[in-house]
Design an enzyme around this catalytic site. Structure first.
Site, PDB file in Angstrom:
ATOM      1  N   LYS A  69       1.002  -1.184  -0.081  1.00 41.13           N
ATOM      2  CA  LYS A  69       0.014  -0.133  -0.078  1.00 41.13           C
ATOM      3  C   LYS A  69       0.804   1.254  -0.045  1.00 41.13           C
ATOM      4  O   LYS A  69       0.542   2.083  -0.648  1.00 41.13           O
ATOM      5  CB  LYS A  69      -0.919  -0.160   1.191  1.00 41.13           C
ATOM      6  N   GLY A 130      -5.718   1.187  18.063  1.00 44.70           N
ATOM      7  CA  GLY A 130      -4.833   0.975  16.793  1.00 44.70           C
ATOM      8  C   GLY A 130      -4.366   2.310  16.182  1.00 44.70           C
ATOM      9  O   GLY A 130      -5.055   3.271  16.428  1.00 44.70           O
ATOM     10  N   GLY A 132      -2.334   1.977  13.024  1.00 43.51           N
ATOM     11  CA  GLY A 132      -1.593   1.540  11.848  1.00 43.51           C
ATOM     12  C   GLY A 132      -2.416   2.063  10.533  1.00 43.51           C
ATOM     13  O   GLY A 132      -3.074   3.016  10.631  1.00 43.51           O
ATOM     14  N   GLY A 133      -1.902   1.340   9.566  1.00 46.41           N
ATOM     15  CA  GLY A 133      -2.361   1.746   8.394  1.00 46.41           C
ATOM     16  C   GLY A 133      -3.918   2.121   8.205  1.00 46.41           C
ATOM     17  O   GLY A 133      -4.446   2.956   7.542  1.00 46.41           O
ATOM     18  N   ALA A 134      -4.885   0.926   8.827  1.00 48.27           N
ATOM     19  CA  ALA A 134      -6.120   1.056   8.740  1.00 48.27           C
ATOM     20  C   ALA A 134      -6.766   2.140   9.356  1.00 48.27           C
ATOM     21  O   ALA A 134      -7.495   2.999   9.014  1.00 48.27           O
ATOM     22  CB  ALA A 134      -6.810  -0.424   9.269  1.00 48.27           C
ATOM     23  N   ARG A 155      -1.134   1.364  21.665  1.00 46.40           N
ATOM     24  CA  ARG A 155       0.159   0.854  22.673  1.00 46.40           C
ATOM     25  C   ARG A 155       1.398   1.728  22.546  1.00 46.40           C
ATOM     26  O   ARG A 155       1.587   2.480  23.763  1.00 46.40           O
ATOM     27  CB  ARG A 155       0.782  -0.261  22.265  1.00 46.40           C
ATOM     28  N   GLY A 243     -15.191  -7.567  10.126  1.00 48.57           N
ATOM     29  CA  GLY A 243     -15.043  -6.596   9.127  1.00 48.57           C
ATOM     30  C   GLY A 243     -15.218  -6.982   7.479  1.00 48.57           C
ATOM     31  O   GLY A 243     -14.737  -6.525   6.635  1.00 48.57           O
TER      32      GLY A 243
HETATM   33  P1  NDP Z   1      -0.774  -2.308  10.782  1.00 45.92           P
HETATM   34  O1  NDP Z   1       0.189  -3.322  10.970  1.00 45.92           O
HETATM   35  O2  NDP Z   1      -0.485  -1.038   9.916  1.00 45.92           O
HETATM   36  O3  NDP Z   1      -1.232  -1.758  12.323  1.00 45.92           O
HETATM   37  C1  NDP Z   1      -1.306  -2.646  13.275  1.00 45.92           C
HETATM   38  C2  NDP Z   1      -1.828  -1.907  14.628  1.00 45.92           C
HETATM   39  O4  NDP Z   1      -2.227  -2.950  15.742  1.00 45.92           O
HETATM   40  C3  NDP Z   1      -0.679  -1.160  15.420  1.00 45.92           C
HETATM   41  O5  NDP Z   1      -1.341  -0.008  15.981  1.00 45.92           O
HETATM   42  C4  NDP Z   1      -0.265  -1.983  16.599  1.00 45.92           C
HETATM   43  O6  NDP Z   1       0.167  -1.245  17.591  1.00 45.92           O
HETATM   44  C5  NDP Z   1      -1.675  -2.537  16.730  1.00 45.92           C
HETATM   45  N1  NDP Z   1      -1.489  -3.986  17.567  1.00 45.92           N
HETATM   46  C6  NDP Z   1      -0.869  -5.041  16.956  1.00 45.92           C
HETATM   47  N2  NDP Z   1      -0.832  -6.048  18.071  1.00 45.92           N
HETATM   48  C7  NDP Z   1      -1.428  -5.458  19.035  1.00 45.92           C
HETATM   49  C8  NDP Z   1      -1.505  -5.972  20.402  1.00 45.92           C
HETATM   50  N3  NDP Z   1      -1.437  -7.297  20.675  1.00 45.92           N
HETATM   51  N4  NDP Z   1      -2.242  -5.166  21.105  1.00 45.92           N
HETATM   52  C9  NDP Z   1      -2.462  -3.902  20.903  1.00 45.92           C
HETATM   53  N5  NDP Z   1      -2.142  -3.466  19.749  1.00 45.92           N
HETATM   54  C10 NDP Z   1      -1.801  -4.118  18.887  1.00 45.92           C
HETATM   55  O7  NDP Z   1      -2.168  -2.900  10.426  1.00 45.92           O
HETATM   56  P2  NDP Z   1      -3.567  -2.332   9.658  1.00 45.92           P
HETATM   57  O8  NDP Z   1      -3.698  -1.169  10.343  1.00 45.92           O
HETATM   58  O9  NDP Z   1      -3.236  -2.392   8.291  1.00 45.92           O
HETATM   59  O10 NDP Z   1      -4.528  -3.667   9.843  1.00 45.92           O
HETATM   60  C11 NDP Z   1      -5.304  -3.611  11.145  1.00 45.92           C
HETATM   61  C12 NDP Z   1      -6.313  -4.717  11.157  1.00 45.92           C
HETATM   62  O11 NDP Z   1      -7.262  -4.391  10.377  1.00 45.92           O
HETATM   63  C13 NDP Z   1      -5.910  -6.133  10.699  1.00 45.92           C
HETATM   64  O12 NDP Z   1      -6.524  -6.961  11.288  1.00 45.92           O
HETATM   65  C14 NDP Z   1      -6.267  -6.059   9.499  1.00 45.92           C
HETATM   66  O13 NDP Z   1      -6.442  -7.440   8.912  1.00 45.92           O
HETATM   67  C15 NDP Z   1      -7.493  -5.513   9.382  1.00 45.92           C
HETATM   68  N6  NDP Z   1      -7.959  -4.894   7.974  1.00 45.92           N
HETATM   69  C16 NDP Z   1      -9.122  -5.194   7.638  1.00 45.92           C
HETATM   70  C17 NDP Z   1      -9.712  -4.532   6.377  1.00 45.92           C
HETATM   71  C18 NDP Z   1     -11.205  -5.079   5.840  1.00 45.92           C
HETATM   72  O14 NDP Z   1     -11.382  -4.774   4.821  1.00 45.92           O
HETATM   73  N7  NDP Z   1     -11.833  -5.692   6.970  1.00 45.92           N
HETATM   74  C19 NDP Z   1      -8.901  -3.793   5.628  1.00 45.92           C
HETATM   75  C20 NDP Z   1      -7.682  -3.333   6.313  1.00 45.92           C
HETATM   76  C21 NDP Z   1      -7.116  -3.823   7.358  1.00 45.92           C
HETATM   77  P3  NDP Z   1       1.475  -0.392  17.864  1.00 45.92           P
HETATM   78  O15 NDP Z   1       1.478   0.916  16.774  1.00 45.92           O
HETATM   79  O16 NDP Z   1       1.525   0.020  19.265  1.00 45.92           O
HETATM   80  O17 NDP Z   1       2.572  -1.553  17.592  1.00 45.92           O
END
Ligand code: NDP
Length: 277
Positions: A69, A130, A132-134, A155, A243
């Site tokens: 992405k 969260g 992250g990217g989403a 976190r 989702g």
């Molecule tokens: P990223 O890898 O970009 O971000 C992951 C995030 O999750 C970070 O903020 C990280 O925190 C946090 N995280 C990971 N593990 C833990 C944990 N054990 N406890 C607390 N926080 C945690 O992922 P994306 O944003 O791309 O995706 C996030 C979710 O959304 C995934 O499950 C993905 O499958 C889903 N998704 C679903 C879509 C759909 O169409 N339904 C589309 C896109 C995504 P930190 O920053 O502190 O490390």
């Protein structure tokens, strides 16, 4: 000639996009093909070369999934505001020799929550977990839905603070750590946008954030009752969802962008839904 589209990712074997877009094309009677491409991880510029080869062969658009992405965003000639904030593209359009980047993840998510699940966010307290990217892709569409308050917990607190600071807050938008949540009371909607559920983990969210009349939404899909959704259920939340609807709605947005016609999503969501229980 049949117009060509594709989804690109690595790995790509799990993708539902060809099925979804195939059903959309059937329903709206569009002359198009939609395939899945496993993008190359190495060397660094191989991804862009694969996209350009697809364009040269007559490709009209692409969906982009992990881990490309950011690269898709970087190679675009034009980017939507949503894609700019996300710093990532999940859809590309190829027109007149130019590559245009969009990000429909956030609008797809908001549409699933507000329309399909009948949980309008206007005036509500909304908590997103969260950063992250989403979440980057979802912040503007969430704010456009006019919640009374939008809290984003992560976190890595400096990371979520930096993200929130990037948005010229047109609403009440706050960043915090999980430790702050206990004192914040109940939310009408809690959205798990972390990737914790992919490994069966639970983000450290206290059960006190849930409200029985509210809703809980998990971005991951096809994983049945994740630890997050189970926590919400145990806290008495009646409306819990995963989702799958977001996945189909973001696809519908891309389809409408490319083809100028919006497909129906209900039957496709039903077909892809894995029951939670
Ligand atoms: P990223 O890898 O970009 O971000 C992951 C995030 O999750 C970070 O903020 C990280 O925190 C946090 N995280 C990971 N593990 C833990 C944990 N054990 N406890 C607390 N926080 C945690 O992922 P994306 O944003 O791309 O995706 C996030 C979710 O959304 C995934 O499950 C993905 O499958 C889903 N998704 C679903 C879509 C759909 O169409 N339904 C589309 C896109 C995504 P930190 O920053 O502190 O490390």
């Amino acid at each position: 000639m049949t117009d060509q589209y594709a989804v690109i990712g690595n790995p790509i074997g799990h993708t539902k996009s060809p099925l979804i877009h195939g059903l959309f094309a059937q329903e709206t009677q569009q002359d198009m093909s939609y395939t899945a491409i496993e993008g190359p991880l190495e060397p660094h510029d191989a991804f862009a070369a694969t996209v350009r080869a697809f364009v040269a062969a007559g490709g009209k658009g692409m969906n982009v999934t992990a881990p490309f992405k950011l690269k898709a965003f970087a190679m675009a000639d034009e980017r939507s505001e949503r894609a700019e904030l996300a710093g990532a593209a999940n859809a590309l359009s190829f027109k007149d020799g130019r590559i245009v980047a969009e990000n429909f993840d956030g609008v797809g998510l908001v549409r699933d929550i507000e329309v399909n699940l009948s949980q309008p966010m206007a005036g509500k307290r909304v908590l997103v977990l969260g950063a992250g990217g989403a979440v980057r892709g979802a912040l503007l569409p969430f704010l456009a839905a006019r919640p009374a308050e939008l809290v984003v917990a992560n976190r890595d607190v400096p990371k979520v603070r930096a993200l929130v600071a990037q948005v010229a807050a047109s609403g009440s938008l706050f960043a915090c750590g999980y430790g702050d949540l206990e004192a914040m009371g109940r939310f009408d909607l809690v959205v798990n946008a972390t990737s914790a559920s992919l490994t069966g983990e639970l983000p450290p969210v206290p059960p006190s954030v849930f409200s029985a009349e509210g809703a809980a939404y998990e971005l991951a899909y096809g994983k049945r009752l994740t630890p997050f959704l189970r926590l919400a259920r145990n806290a008495g939340v009646a409306s819990v969802a995963d989702g799958v609807g977001m996945l189909v709605e973001q696809a519908a947005e891309a389809f409408a962008w490319w083809r100028g016609v919006r497909p129906q999503t209900r039957a496709v969501i039903d077909q892809l839904t894995v029951p939670l229980d």
